[in-house]
Design a protein around this motif. Structure first.
Motif, short mmCIF file in Angstrom:
data_model
loop_
_atom_site.label_atom_id
_atom_site.label_comp_id
_atom_site.label_asym_id
_atom_site.label_seq_id
_atom_site.Cartn_x
_atom_site.Cartn_y
_atom_site.Cartn_z
N LEU A 85 103.18 112.02 36.36
CA LEU A 85 103.21 111.43 37.70
C LEU A 85 104.23 112.21 38.51
O LEU A 85 105.42 112.16 38.22
CB LEU A 85 103.61 109.97 37.61
N ARG A 146 101.01 106.46 44.74
CA ARG A 146 101.63 106.66 43.45
C ARG A 146 100.85 105.94 42.35
O ARG A 146 100.74 106.43 41.24
CB ARG A 146 103.07 106.17 43.49
N LEU A 150 98.98 107.45 39.14
CA LEU A 150 99.19 106.91 37.80
C LEU A 150 97.85 106.71 37.09
O LEU A 150 97.69 107.07 35.92
CB LEU A 150 99.96 105.60 37.90
N TYR A 163 107.04 110.62 34.05
CA TYR A 163 107.19 110.11 35.42
C TYR A 163 108.34 110.81 36.11
O TYR A 163 109.46 110.78 35.62
CB TYR A 163 107.53 108.61 35.40
N PRO A 166 109.55 107.81 39.89
CA PRO A 166 108.46 106.94 40.35
C PRO A 166 108.92 105.90 41.37
O PRO A 166 108.10 105.37 42.10
CB PRO A 166 107.98 106.26 39.07
N ILE A 182 104.67 100.28 34.52
CA ILE A 182 105.06 101.34 33.60
C ILE A 182 105.29 100.77 32.20
O ILE A 182 104.81 101.31 31.20
CB ILE A 182 106.33 102.05 34.12
N SER A 193 106.58 107.10 26.97
CA SER A 193 106.84 107.42 28.38
C SER A 193 108.21 108.06 28.53
O SER A 193 109.17 107.62 27.92
CB SER A 193 106.78 106.17 29.25
N LEU A 195 110.79 108.87 31.61
CA LEU A 195 110.94 108.47 32.99
C LEU A 195 112.20 109.10 33.55
O LEU A 195 113.28 108.93 33.00
CB LEU A 195 111.05 106.95 32.98
N SER A 197 114.73 109.50 36.78
CA SER A 197 115.00 108.71 37.97
C SER A 197 116.47 108.74 38.34
O SER A 197 117.32 109.12 37.54
CB SER A 197 114.58 107.26 37.73
#
Ligand SMILES: Nc1ncnc2c1ncn2[C@@H]1O[C@H](COP(=O)(O)OP(=O)(O)O)[C@@H](O)[C@H]1O
Ligand SMILES: [Mg+2]
Lengths: 263, 259
Positions: A85, A146, A150, A163, A166, A182, A193, A195, A197
């Protein structure tokens, strides 16, 4: 269980400027692993190295137990098992929502049109956008785009989802939806996953394990509870979003009064 | 002095690295040409995007260029009482030179810049990376149909330019200046040679098409993924295409005439 991603001694520089240095990182199967760090700390670069969009200058990246493939064919083979993503959704602007989600299916399977239709509608249903199938990307809000992205990343039922930021630019409602989504997708589809961020609160809510990245280095790691107990000042400043601490709000400058009185 | 030399060296290396990437991209595009048969609809779409949308500007320009040619040619030819050759002069200038060259310049400005901006924006918005992540080669899927669409469109547009140029030339020469219509068309028919004139014109515009589209695609694909980077790339496409076309025109003309 063997980790899905294992990185050892990774180093990456751009035009002589080191971006990631001596990075070690492990992602356990089935987990939501978060990489938190301020802007410019090298998070996107790290994701691109994990997905093979960039190649490391030193160190190893192992995916699903194998060293990263060199050839294009093997790499593409591997990528059909991972989804990403992107920071700005990256939907193909000349295709509708439906066609965007159908794109990977059409490219990699010989499924019949009715089968593709069913799969796409199911994926769109899981992100709550089955009704938006005929819209074009420029008719979507940021949050909707978004979620479509996904659904597209999920189209081939990958075993690893990446991701990139996100949560940025989401209103509170779509943020809440996305956070839950998620976690749900991860647990329901037995995904792993990763992620990336800088939104601390949302990330800590769903992450199983967290790496803190600063200027290309891992400065702390652990479960959210372990990190909360960590007493390095930088870690606490970042996690709590305090304006002053080891990182200063002010860019280094002479004393304000001296500066103002100077002619 | 040392600093200057180092700077020069860096510039040189950057230049050749870029040149290398240019050729690698072309090879990659040519190697991916098989994609055309699998996604024929994409080729048609690009032919429409690059070709059909340039029709208006190309035919209008051709028309005016033909009229000017006729006016100017008539001035010179009357001095030798050779106005009957006006049709030949207009046709030869259009088919051999102005058709391919001006069309290439127009396409570079109209379609080339748009292609660069489109590809550059796809890069900036990570659409190309997204294709890559879906295990789809963006060069095959995005660049190949645009490349061949542009390549095919160029000679067709050049032909259109010449046709409208002839029409303009005819209107000015015959209807306005009173040259005999029979002589205007007759000399043209007798003296315009299929190989020497038509084929060389088509050959030229194929080469120009290749160069213009190649530059446009490369600049977009190699642009820095920021709005400023895409803006610069678009400018470079127009400037480089214009230079390349005019420079190549001289080389090709010299070769074709066997000078
Ligand atoms: N294409 C690029 N060229 C040069 N430097 C880059 C490029 N992309 C990123 N950088 C630099 O690499 C560093 C890390 O960038 P990035 O991985 O995007 O950070 P993050 O995603 O954590 O905000 C930044 O200092 C940025 O300026
Ligand atoms: Mg980033």
């Amino acid at each position: 269980m063997d980790p899905v991603v294992r990185i050892r001694g990774l180093r990456f520089a751009r035009a002589g400027k080191p971006i990631l240095t001596d990075l070690d990182l492990t992602v356990a199967r089935g987990s939501v692993t978060a990489i938190l760090g301020p802007s410019g700390s090298g998070k996107t670069t790290l994701l691109h190295l994990i997905s093979g969009l960039l190649r490391p200058q030193a160190g190893q990246v192992e995916l699903m137990g194998h060293p990263f493939p060199r050839g294009r064919r093997a790499l593409y083979q591997l990528r059909t098992r991972m989804g990403m993503l992107f920071q700005n959704s990256a939907l193909l602007t000349d295709l509708s929502v439906f066609e965007n989600v159908a794109y990977p299916l059409r490219a990699h399977t010989d499924l019949s049109e009715s089968m593709i239709r069913k799969l796409v509608l199911l994926k769109l249903q899981s992100v709550g956008l089955r009704g938006a199938r005929d819209l074009m990307p420029n008719q979507l809000s940021g949050g909707m785009a978004r979620r479509v992205a996904l659904a597209r990343a999920m189209a081939l039922d990958p075993s690893l989802l990446l991701y990139d930021e996100p949560f940025t630019g989401q209103d509170p409602i779509s943020l809440g939806i996305l956070v839950r989504l998620i976690r749900q997708l991860n647990d329901a589809s037995r995904l792993t996953s990763i992620l990336v961020s800088h939104d601390v609160r949302e990330t800590l809510r769903i992450a199983d394990y967290v790496y803190l990245l600063d200027q290309g280095k891992i400065v702390a790691q652990g479960t959210p509870a372990q990190l909360a107990a960590e007493n390095k000042p930088w870690v606490q400043q970042f996690l709590q979003g305090l304006p002053d601490g080891p990182v200063h709000f002010h860019y280094p400058a002479p004393d304000l009064l001296t500066d103002l009185l100077e002619i | 002095m040392r600093r200057f030399l180092a700077q020069l060296g860096r510039r040189g290396i950057a230049f050749f690295a870029r040149l290398g990437r240019r050729f690698l991209l072309l090879l990659h595009i040519l190697a991916g040409s098989g994609e055309l048969f699998r996604h024929f609809d994409q080729l048609i779409r690009q032919l429409h995007g690059i070709g059909v949308r340039s029709v208006a500007i190309v035919s209008l320009s051709g028309f005016f260029v033909g009229m000017v040619l006729s006016l100017q040619g008539y001035q010179v030819l009357t001095q030798f009482s050779a106005e009957e050759s006006l049709g030949l002069l207009v046709a030869a200038s259009l088919v051999r030179e102005l058709g391919p060259v001006v069309t290439a310049l127009l396409v570079a400005g109209r379609a080339g810049s748009a292609l660069t901006a489109e590809i550059g924006l796809m890069k900036t918005t990570e659409q190309l990376a997204a294709l890559e992540m879906m295990a789809v080669d963006p060069i095959r899927r995005v660049l190949v149909p645009r490349f061949f669409g542009g390549l095919l469109a160029m000679p067709l547009l050049a032909g259109l330019f010449s046709a409208f140029g002839l029409l303009g030339g005819y209107l000015v020469g015959v209807d306005l200046l009173g040259v005999d219509a029979g002589a205007f068309w007759g000399q043209m028919q007798q003296r315009i040679d299929c190989y020497a004139d038509l084929c060389s014109g088509i050959f030229k515009s194929l080469i120009f098409g290749l160069v213009v589209i190649w530059i446009a695609l490369f600049e977009g694909y190699d642009s820095r993924p920021t709005s400023e980077g895409v803006g610069r790339a678009t400018t470079r496409t127009v400037v480089q295409s214009a230079l390349a076309v005019l420079c190549l025109d001289f080389v090709l003309t010299a070769l074709l005439l066997g000078v």
